[in-house]
Design a protein around this motif. Structure first.
Motif, short mmCIF file in Angstrom:
data_model
loop_
_atom_site.label_atom_id
_atom_site.label_comp_id
_atom_site.label_asym_id
_atom_site.label_seq_id
_atom_site.Cartn_x
_atom_site.Cartn_y
_atom_site.Cartn_z
N ALA A 75 68.38 63.99 -52.75
CA ALA A 75 67.30 63.78 -53.71
C ALA A 75 65.95 64.01 -53.03
CB ALA A 75 67.37 62.38 -54.30
N SER A 76 65.86 63.56 -51.77
CA SER A 76 64.62 63.74 -51.02
C SER A 76 64.32 65.24 -50.83
CB SER A 76 64.73 63.01 -49.69
OG SER A 76 63.95 63.60 -48.70
N GLU A 77 65.39 66.01 -50.57
CA GLU A 77 65.19 67.45 -50.41
C GLU A 77 64.82 68.12 -51.74
OE1 GLU A 77 64.97 69.12 -47.44
OE2 GLU A 77 64.99 67.02 -46.85
N ARG A 88 75.18 49.78 -38.79
CA ARG A 88 74.61 49.98 -40.11
C ARG A 88 75.46 49.16 -41.07
NH1 ARG A 88 72.19 54.55 -42.59
NH2 ARG A 88 72.20 55.66 -40.62
N ARG A 109 68.06 59.56 -32.50
CA ARG A 109 68.00 59.45 -33.95
C ARG A 109 69.06 58.53 -34.53
NH1 ARG A 109 66.16 64.84 -36.95
NH2 ARG A 109 66.19 63.30 -38.59
N THR A 110 69.95 58.04 -33.67
CA THR A 110 70.98 57.13 -34.17
C THR A 110 70.54 55.69 -33.90
OG1 THR A 110 72.06 57.43 -32.05
CG2 THR A 110 72.92 58.70 -33.89
N ASP A 128 78.85 53.71 -49.74
CA ASP A 128 77.52 53.60 -49.13
C ASP A 128 77.10 54.93 -48.50
OD1 ASP A 128 78.84 50.72 -48.82
OD2 ASP A 128 76.67 50.45 -48.90
N LEU A 179 76.28 57.46 -51.16
CA LEU A 179 74.98 57.11 -51.75
C LEU A 179 73.85 57.58 -50.84
CD1 LEU A 179 73.50 55.66 -54.05
CD2 LEU A 179 73.65 53.55 -52.73
N ASN A 180 74.03 57.36 -49.54
CA ASN A 180 73.04 57.83 -48.56
C ASN A 180 72.85 59.34 -48.67
OD1 ASN A 180 72.35 59.06 -45.84
ND2 ASN A 180 71.88 56.91 -45.43
N VAL A 232 70.89 60.30 -51.75
CA VAL A 232 69.46 60.02 -51.65
C VAL A 232 68.77 61.03 -50.72
CG1 VAL A 232 67.73 58.32 -50.98
CG2 VAL A 232 69.77 57.59 -52.19
N VAL A 233 69.45 61.37 -49.62
CA VAL A 233 68.88 62.39 -48.73
C VAL A 233 68.72 63.71 -49.48
CG1 VAL A 233 69.30 63.78 -46.65
CG2 VAL A 233 69.71 61.33 -46.59
N TRP A 291 63.15 66.68 -54.11
CA TRP A 291 61.75 66.32 -54.32
C TRP A 291 60.83 67.20 -53.46
CZ3 TRP A 291 58.76 64.71 -57.76
CH2 TRP A 291 57.41 64.48 -57.45
N THR A 292 61.29 67.42 -52.21
CA THR A 292 60.51 68.24 -51.28
C THR A 292 60.32 69.65 -51.84
OG1 THR A 292 61.38 66.93 -49.48
CG2 THR A 292 60.44 69.05 -48.89
N GLU A 321 57.72 69.56 -54.63
CA GLU A 321 56.34 69.50 -54.12
C GLU A 321 55.90 70.87 -53.60
OE1 GLU A 321 55.47 64.90 -52.76
OE2 GLU A 321 54.67 66.55 -51.59
N ARG A 322 56.84 71.55 -52.93
CA ARG A 322 56.51 72.86 -52.36
C ARG A 322 56.23 73.88 -53.48
NH1 ARG A 322 56.86 74.62 -47.21
NH2 ARG A 322 56.60 76.87 -47.06
#
Lengths: 122, 403
Positions: A34-36, A14, A8-9, A24, A27-28, A31-32, A38-39, A42-43
């Protein structure tokens, strides 16, 4: 060779864009996160739609829902805990400051000296 | 997020789908909205500042890059783009990891290594993996476009996980711009060529660096009488490509081979094609690949490479925009390729200048059959904003020559 987990690396590095690469990286993380978030949304929507489909809810019922006074009270407590835990990293700095203050109080002469110096400057 | 339409698609939980949806949305935001924003910031701020300092506009991509680098908007655009790129693969790996045993079983059934499922696996294609094959360093040494494990990573015997990672990753990555079957490039170009050259009746077609064969199959669709072959150096991608083609009932033949040194006889193909391939290999290898294409083509045959447009045909800003990948997306050969002149590399391989051709083909998925095919009669120039750039309204650039 048996079955090994996939790597996974990333080889080759990078890239970073801000003067401090920590920006950076943060920020990563944002965003990760934010993805959760959003998840979860949706759920929740899926759960709501399922409930409506199965007759447990009617459309729009969640939006129209009001918590009872007791529930509101509980939510307020939980919300406070949530916010406290979110900013725990900042609270650590305050704790540290408090520890310093209480330590200096124990050695009161120094405090007095400082106070006098400050007073003279003014 | 795009769902794969074939049998090898992964079983995903609601949350896994939601994560993929998020990454697709994030990528669309960065590559459409933020890319537009960055251009405005450049025009309003970066370029005027450069002019003030140098009394002229930036002359090429590297000058634009240098001027825009300190800008905060560029930093956020780039940092978010790297994050999104990384998240593409990371959104696929967890469900893929869980699906691996089942995926392998399905592939074995589809390709006839297990009793076939009813009505499936009629493609009759073939697969030739070479034991002891040496993968060139320019593939084995890096994780291109930040894809962990790259095309050739293997984690068990007869592994095909890397192919599945690429297929499912592309579905997230492309936010719909590469077609419902990720074959918009193949469909747009093979359809265009059939219309443009009605006399072309290829008996044998070769796709170089075909990975999972997602664009190889389009040639079989448009030229069903032809024998269609795909080659690549990455065994896991080829194993997956074979099973994928069988799942789609397409008769395709895959071989593990290096395009620099093909095991096909001279003058054995009517069409030699590649897509998004040349920019993944160093210049020395490109020269050998072009010479091999010339060698295996029959006289009168067509060589065609779908690629990113060359820097010589782009404005300074658009050159910078496409070269971003070379600097930040583990694409070391991307800019060197785009600095080459397509006509020259064809000529150097033995093709006559008068037989050179290049096309800009509107995406059939985006513009529809009618507009895309109309391009066959109305030639287009390289359109700076759209050609080769994954953005709304994408057009595909390709070049090549008749032998």
């Amino acid at each position: 060779m048996t079955r090994k987990p996939m790597r996974r690396t990333i080889r080759g590095g990078r890239p970073y864009f801000f003067a401090d690469p920590a920006i950076d990286k943060v920020l990563n993380m944002v965003v990760v996160l934010a993805s959760e978030v959003w998840t979860l949304r949706e759920r929740l929507l899926a759960m709501e739609a399922l409930q409506v489909q199965q007759g447990g809810l009617s459309a729009g019922e969640v939006d129209a829902f009001e918590f009872s006074a007791d529930d509101e009270g509980n939510l307020a407590i939980q919300r406070k805990e949530f916010i406290d835990s979110l900013f725990r990293v900042l609270a650590e700095q305050v704790d540290e400051a408090e520890r310093t203050v209480s330590a200096t109080r124990k050695t009161s002469p120094k405090v007095k000296t400082r106070t006098r110096k400050t007073a003279r400057k003014k | 997020m795009l769902e794969l339409k074939h049998e090898l698609k992964l079983t995903k939980t609601r949350d896994e789908k939601a994560r993929m949806n998020f990454v697709s949305g994030l990528r669309a935001h960065v590559l459409n909205d933020m890319a537009t924003g960055m251009r405005k910031v450049y025009d309003a701020d970066v370029e005027p500042r450069f002019r003030q300092q140098h009394r002229r506009a930036p002359k090429d991509g590297p000058e634009v890059h240098k001027a825009i680098k300190p800008n905060d908007y560029f930093k956020f655009y780039s940092s978010l783009r790297v994050t999104a790129q990384d998240m593409v693969w990371q959104s696929v790996i967890p469900p893929l990891e869980r699906n691996r045993p089942e995926l392998k079983e399905k592939a074995a059934r589809l390709t006839g290594k297990r009793p076939k499922m009813k009505g499936k696996g009629k493609g009759k294609g073939t697969l030739a993996i070479r034991p002891g094959f040496e993968v060139p360093r320019y593939v084995s040494a890096i994780d291109v476009h930040l894809m962990a494990g790259n095309y050739d990573g293997e984690y068990e015997p007869d592994d095909l996980a890397a192919g599945a990672l690429y297929d499912n990753g592309l579905a997230v990555f492309s936010f719909g711009l590469m077609g419902q079957n990720l074959d918009d490039i193949g469909q747009s170009i093979a359809g265009f060529i059939k219309l443009k050259f009605p006399k072309l009746k290829p008996a044998k077609i070769l796709d170089l660096g075909c990975t999972i064969g997602h664009n190889t199959g389009s040639w079989k669709d448009h030229f069903p009488q032809a024998e269609v072959h795909g080659i690549d150096v990455a065994a896991p991608c080829l194993r997956y490509a074979h099973a994928r083609a069988e799942a789609q009932n397409r008769e395709l033949h895959f071989h593990q081979m290096n395009a620099e040194q093909l095991d096909f006889p001279d003058a054995s193909f009517d069409v030699v094609f590649s897509s998004m391939f040349l920019h993944e290999i160093p210049k020395k290898a490109i020269a050998k690949v072009m010479a091999e294409a010339y060698r295996v083509l029959k006289p009168g045959g067509l060589m065609l490479h779908m690629e990113l447009p060359p820097n010589s045909q782009l404005s300074a800003y658009d050159a910078f925009y496409l070269d971003w990948d070379s600097a930040y997306n583990n694409e070391p050969f991307y800019k060197p390729f785009r600095d080459l002149r397509p006509e020259k590399i064809c000529r150097d391989a033995g093709f006559s200048s008068k037989n050179y051709l290049q096309f800009v083909i509107p995406s059939v998925g985006w513009y529809g059959e009618e507009v895309s095919r109309a391009a066959a009669t109305q030639p287009r120039d390289v359109d700076n904003d759209k050609t080769g750039r994954l953005t709304d309204g994408i057009m595909w650039y390709c070049f090549g020559a008749w032998k």
